[in-house]
Design a protein around this motif. Structure first.
Motif, PDB file in Angstrom:
ATOM      1  N   LYS A   4      35.286  31.655  48.369  1.00  0.00           N
ATOM      2  CA  LYS A   4      36.562  31.877  47.351  1.00  0.00           C
ATOM      3  C   LYS A   4      37.386  32.733  47.659  1.00  0.00           C
ATOM      4  N   ALA A   5      37.431  33.853  48.171  1.00  0.00           N
ATOM      5  CA  ALA A   5      38.267  34.782  48.880  1.00  0.00           C
ATOM      6  C   ALA A   5      39.168  33.995  49.895  1.00  0.00           C
ATOM      7  N   LYS A   6      38.666  33.206  50.706  1.00  0.00           N
ATOM      8  CA  LYS A   6      39.419  32.674  51.808  1.00  0.00           C
ATOM      9  C   LYS A   6      40.451  31.652  50.975  1.00  0.00           C
ATOM     10  N   THR A   7      40.340  31.082  50.049  1.00  0.00           N
ATOM     11  CA  THR A   7      40.932  30.147  49.368  1.00  0.00           C
ATOM     12  C   THR A   7      42.024  30.701  48.448  1.00  0.00           C
ATOM     13  N   LEU A   8      41.875  31.881  48.043  1.00  0.00           N
ATOM     14  CA  LEU A   8      43.009  32.566  47.148  1.00  0.00           C
ATOM     15  C   LEU A   8      44.268  33.164  47.841  1.00  0.00           C
ATOM     16  N   GLY A  34      47.381  36.113  48.006  1.00  0.00           N
ATOM     17  CA  GLY A  34      47.796  37.165  47.440  1.00  0.00           C
ATOM     18  C   GLY A  34      46.691  38.245  47.286  1.00  0.00           C
ATOM     19  N   LYS A  35      47.102  39.018  46.163  1.00  0.00           N
ATOM     20  CA  LYS A  35      46.179  40.054  45.770  1.00  0.00           C
ATOM     21  C   LYS A  35      45.308  39.822  44.399  1.00  0.00           C
ATOM     22  N   ASP A  36      44.560  38.739  44.648  1.00  0.00           N
ATOM     23  CA  ASP A  36      44.030  38.205  43.241  1.00  0.00           C
ATOM     24  C   ASP A  36      42.719  38.615  43.481  1.00  0.00           C
ATOM     25  N   LYS A  37      42.119  38.796  42.118  1.00  0.00           N
ATOM     26  CA  LYS A  37      40.875  39.495  42.072  1.00  0.00           C
ATOM     27  C   LYS A  37      39.813  38.451  41.899  1.00  0.00           C
ATOM     28  N   ILE A  38      38.773  38.548  42.454  1.00  0.00           N
ATOM     29  CA  ILE A  38      37.628  37.590  42.371  1.00  0.00           C
ATOM     30  C   ILE A  38      36.543  38.149  41.620  1.00  0.00           C
ATOM     31  N   LYS A  39      36.133  36.931  40.593  1.00  0.00           N
ATOM     32  CA  LYS A  39      35.234  37.348  39.548  1.00  0.00           C
ATOM     33  C   LYS A  39      34.269  35.955  39.587  1.00  0.00           C
ATOM     34  N   MET A  40      32.925  36.008  40.148  1.00  0.00           N
ATOM     35  CA  MET A  40      32.182  34.956  40.204  1.00  0.00           C
ATOM     36  C   MET A  40      31.446  34.864  38.723  1.00  0.00           C
TER      37      MET A  40
END
Length: 89
Positions: A77-81, A83-89
């Protein structure tokens, strides 16, 4: 939290700290969310310590058994975002 992180006895103290930081960020991705750049930096360091894909998979399986959190999904998921997006699973 009654579990332990999968660690290797041959790692130095600094390597253990970096791996624990990586797994802590994986946990945070599932609980509170974590910045994309933070998880990618921690993963890059993790891969310096654990360059073998098979060892990475084994450590991830051990971590998942202990916590139910799946590092692979967080990293993908981190690799697909962007900028400085926040990852929440």
């Amino acid at each position: 939290m009654n579990y332990s992180y999968p660690l290797n006895d041959s790692w130095s103290t600094n390597e253990i700290i970096d791996v624990v930081n990586y797994y802590t960020l994986i946990e945070k991705a599932y609980t509170n969310g974590v910045l994309q750049q933070d998880i990618l930096i921690a993963y890059k360091r993790f891969k310096q310590i654990v360059p073998s894909k098979s060892e990475e998979k084994q450590l991830d399986r051990d971590f998942e058994k202990q916590t139910t959190y799946i590092p692979y999904r967080v990293i993908q998921k981190a690799k697909t975002l962007n900028g400085k997006d926040k990852i929440k699973m």
